[in-house]
Design a protein around this motif. Structure first.
Motif, PDB file in Angstrom:
ATOM      1  N   ASP A 102       0.839  -1.203   0.000  1.00  0.00           N
ATOM      2  CA  ASP A 102       0.000   0.000   0.000  1.00  0.00           C
ATOM      3  C   ASP A 102       0.872   1.251   0.000  1.00  0.00           C
ATOM      4  O   ASP A 102       0.616   2.211  -0.737  1.00  0.00           O
ATOM      5  CB  ASP A 102      -0.903   0.021   1.241  1.00  0.00           C
ATOM      6  CG  ASP A 102      -2.114  -0.879   1.107  1.00  0.00           C
ATOM      7  OD1 ASP A 102      -2.418  -1.304  -0.025  1.00  0.00           O
ATOM      8  OD2 ASP A 102      -2.763  -1.152   2.131  1.00  0.00           O
ATOM      9  N   GLY A 103       1.902   1.229   0.837  1.00  0.00           N
ATOM     10  CA  GLY A 103       2.786   2.387   0.935  1.00  0.00           C
ATOM     11  C   GLY A 103       3.507   2.683  -0.363  1.00  0.00           C
ATOM     12  O   GLY A 103       3.615   3.842  -0.781  1.00  0.00           O
ATOM     13  N   LEU A 104       3.997   1.649  -1.013  1.00  0.00           N
ATOM     14  CA  LEU A 104       4.690   1.845  -2.286  1.00  0.00           C
ATOM     15  C   LEU A 104       3.748   2.395  -3.342  1.00  0.00           C
ATOM     16  O   LEU A 104       4.092   3.317  -4.094  1.00  0.00           O
ATOM     17  CB  LEU A 104       5.298   0.533  -2.775  1.00  0.00           C
ATOM     18  CG  LEU A 104       5.982   0.611  -4.145  1.00  0.00           C
ATOM     19  CD1 LEU A 104       7.243   1.455  -4.064  1.00  0.00           C
ATOM     20  CD2 LEU A 104       6.320  -0.774  -4.676  1.00  0.00           C
ATOM     21  N   PHE A 105       2.540   1.840  -3.411  1.00  0.00           N
ATOM     22  CA  PHE A 105       1.579   2.295  -4.405  1.00  0.00           C
ATOM     23  C   PHE A 105       1.224   3.765  -4.181  1.00  0.00           C
ATOM     24  O   PHE A 105       1.180   4.559  -5.130  1.00  0.00           O
ATOM     25  CB  PHE A 105       0.318   1.443  -4.357  1.00  0.00           C
ATOM     26  CG  PHE A 105      -0.729   1.870  -5.343  1.00  0.00           C
ATOM     27  CD1 PHE A 105      -0.606   1.550  -6.684  1.00  0.00           C
ATOM     28  CD2 PHE A 105      -1.822   2.625  -4.935  1.00  0.00           C
ATOM     29  CE1 PHE A 105      -1.558   1.961  -7.604  1.00  0.00           C
ATOM     30  CE2 PHE A 105      -2.778   3.038  -5.840  1.00  0.00           C
ATOM     31  CZ  PHE A 105      -2.654   2.707  -7.178  1.00  0.00           C
ATOM     32  N   LEU A 106       0.982   4.144  -2.928  1.00  0.00           N
ATOM     33  CA  LEU A 106       0.641   5.534  -2.641  1.00  0.00           C
ATOM     34  C   LEU A 106       1.813   6.465  -2.940  1.00  0.00           C
ATOM     35  O   LEU A 106       1.626   7.569  -3.462  1.00  0.00           O
ATOM     36  CB  LEU A 106       0.204   5.670  -1.182  1.00  0.00           C
ATOM     37  CG  LEU A 106      -1.137   5.019  -0.838  1.00  0.00           C
ATOM     38  CD1 LEU A 106      -1.389   5.071   0.662  1.00  0.00           C
ATOM     39  CD2 LEU A 106      -2.282   5.679  -1.591  1.00  0.00           C
ATOM     40  N   ALA A 107       3.035   6.033  -2.618  1.00  0.00           N
ATOM     41  CA  ALA A 107       4.212   6.853  -2.922  1.00  0.00           C
ATOM     42  C   ALA A 107       4.347   7.055  -4.421  1.00  0.00           C
ATOM     43  O   ALA A 107       4.698   8.152  -4.883  1.00  0.00           O
ATOM     44  CB  ALA A 107       5.469   6.190  -2.361  1.00  0.00           C
ATOM     45  N   HIS A 108       4.042   6.022  -5.199  1.00  0.00           N
ATOM     46  CA  HIS A 108       4.113   6.124  -6.654  1.00  0.00           C
ATOM     47  C   HIS A 108       3.062   7.090  -7.184  1.00  0.00           C
ATOM     48  O   HIS A 108       3.326   7.881  -8.102  1.00  0.00           O
ATOM     49  CB  HIS A 108       3.917   4.742  -7.273  1.00  0.00           C
ATOM     50  CG  HIS A 108       3.880   4.741  -8.761  1.00  0.00           C
ATOM     51  ND1 HIS A 108       4.918   5.220  -9.537  1.00  0.00           N
ATOM     52  CD2 HIS A 108       2.926   4.328  -9.640  1.00  0.00           C
ATOM     53  CE1 HIS A 108       4.612   5.099 -10.814  1.00  0.00           C
ATOM     54  NE2 HIS A 108       3.406   4.567 -10.898  1.00  0.00           N
ATOM     55  N   GLN A 109       1.860   7.066  -6.582  1.00  0.00           N
ATOM     56  CA  GLN A 109       0.787   7.937  -7.035  1.00  0.00           C
ATOM     57  C   GLN A 109       1.028   9.395  -6.633  1.00  0.00           C
ATOM     58  O   GLN A 109       0.727  10.321  -7.387  1.00  0.00           O
ATOM     59  CB  GLN A 109      -0.558   7.467  -6.457  1.00  0.00           C
ATOM     60  CG  GLN A 109      -0.982   6.084  -6.890  1.00  0.00           C
ATOM     61  CD  GLN A 109      -1.183   5.971  -8.385  1.00  0.00           C
ATOM     62  OE1 GLN A 109      -1.932   6.755  -8.964  1.00  0.00           O
ATOM     63  NE2 GLN A 109      -0.536   5.021  -9.026  1.00  0.00           N
TER      64      GLN A 109
END
Length: 209
Positions: free
Chosen positions: A175-182
């Motif tokens: 979740d953290g990686l996806f949000l950081a990417h967004q």
């Protein structure tokens, strides 16, 4: 068959996919309240009647955005086969994640739309939120089962909650990686997989000490 060689149902299906794509884009920009049938129609270039041909309302449409995107994503995922006997869990986990993590940016609608719905609490829960939470529960159960089959049975006997805790850890980090990417366009899957594997290996070592 039409003169162009298309079956009669091909055009309606292409329209449905255009509606799903437009709904995902509008939801990402406007949130649940700002996502309207009018905006979806404007973005897709299709009339209101096309939307209501497939979906009874916005709630059902956003739920389908989550379901369709998740099914596309899960269909391209590697099999979570248990770690072969004698193979370190971290090594098997790395092999699976190296492919799984790299697929996140390509079909993010179920994550983007699902996170948006999950964070917005309403008196009547949107169907998309319910579905997204069910998807997360399914993924968590699958990951937990993989750890249960891959870890030393003696370790699990001493720490019965370990497989589920490790599964939740992977979901939280993803979740953290996806949000950081967004948010910041951060994307370093190699470093991220290293982080997950090291964290999981350390957690297993601590549980076994």
């Amino acid at each position: 068959m039409s003169p162009a060689g298309r079956k009669p149902r091909e055009q309606p299906e292409s329209s449905r996919l255009r509606i799903l794509k437009a709904a995902a884009q509008v939801a990402a920009e406007r949130g649940y309240e700002g996502t309207t049938i009018a905006r979806i129609c404007e973005r897709s270039g299709l009339p209101v009647s096309s939307v209501y041909w497939f979906y009874k309302d916005k709630d059902e449409l956003l739920a389908e955005v989550v379901a369709h995107s998740f099914n596309e994503w899960i269909g391209d995922q590697p099999a979570w086969d248990p770690a072969p006997p004698g193979t370190p869990v971290g090594e098997s986990l790395r092999r699976i994640l190296n492919r799984s993590v790299r697929s996140l940016p390509s079909t993010p609608e179920f994550l983007r739309t699902g996170h948006m719905l999950a964070l917005e609490h309403r008196e009547t829960e949107p169907a998309g939120r319910v579905l997204f939470l069910q998807v997360r529960a399914r993924v968590r159960a699958d990951l937990s089962n993989w750890f249960r089959l891959s870890l030393d049975p003696r370790l699990i006997a001493e720490n019965p909650g370990l497989p589920d805790h490790l599964a939740m850890l992977i979901i939280i980090l993803t979740d953290g990686l996806f949000l950081a990417h967004q948010i910041a366009d951060f994307w370093d899957p190699d470093a991220f997989v290293d982080l997950i594997v090291i964290t999981v290996e350390n957690a297993i070592a601590v549980a076994g000490s």
